[in-house]
Design an enzyme around this catalytic site. Structure first.
Site, PDB file in Angstrom:
ATOM      1  CB  CYS A  63      -0.897   0.020   1.224  1.00  0.00           C
ATOM      2  SG  CYS A  63       0.062  -0.006   2.739  1.00  0.00           S
ATOM      3  CB  CYS A 114      -2.214  -2.796   8.432  1.00  0.00           C
ATOM      4  SG  CYS A 114      -3.382  -2.700   7.058  1.00  0.00           S
TER       5      CYS A 114
HETATM    6 FE1  FES Z   1      -1.239   0.287   4.345  1.00  0.00          FE
HETATM    7 FE2  FES Z   1      -2.780  -0.599   6.218  1.00  0.00          FE
HETATM    8  S1  FES Z   1      -3.351  -0.161   4.184  1.00  0.00           S
HETATM    9  S2  FES Z   1      -0.627  -0.395   6.277  1.00  0.00           S
END
Ligand code: FES
Length: 138
Positions: free
Chosen positions: A33, A102
């Site tokens: 992400c 995450c």
């Molecule tokens: Fe990136 Fe949670 S979406 S760490």
């Protein structure tokens, strides 16, 4: 979808910020992400006496960094190295399945900071760096 503990740590993060004269700093990024987590440690006699974090990321990343700092503050380096993302998720009473990745950031940031400390002490950080990649595949 989020537990009360996740909401609490997201809305009132513990130990957020920066330590100017930190003994070690670890920074990791989540390849999935692009979120980034930074951990600052003060270490005295192998004990983590202070810890702060900065997370540029999602709510789960902020909540996991917050609780991870609480879990290892006052602990020895060896104890802190045992911290797994699974333990962090359990301490938060769970995360939605698609948010588990995450929590890996929190484990990695702690290990990256300790690896940095080892490097500064002239100790080979390789065993920890090896674990970093492992954590990535949880
Ligand atoms: Fe990136 Fe949670 S979406 S760490």
């Amino acid at each position: 979808m989020y537990t009360e503990k996740v909401m609490d740590h997201f809305l009132n993060p513990r130990n957020m910020g920066e330590i100017q004269d930190a003994d070690a700093v670890g920074e990791v990024g989540n390849a999935k992400c692009g979120d980034i987590m930074k951990m600052y440690l003060k270490i005295d006699n192998n004990v983590i006496t202070d810890i702060k974090f900065k997370t540029f990321g999602c709510a789960s990343a902020i909540a996991t960094s917050s609780i991870a700092t609480e879990m290892i503050k006052g602990k020895s380096i060896d104890e802190a190295l045992q911290l797994t993302n699974k333990a962090v998720v359990e301490a938060l009473d769970g995360l939605p399945a698609h948010k588990i990745h995450c929590s890996v950031l929190a484990e990695q940031a702690v290990k990256a900071a300790i690896a940095d400390y080892y490097r500064k002490q002239g100790i080979d950080p390789e065993p920890i760096v090896g674990k970093l990649t492992e954590a990535d595949h949880h």
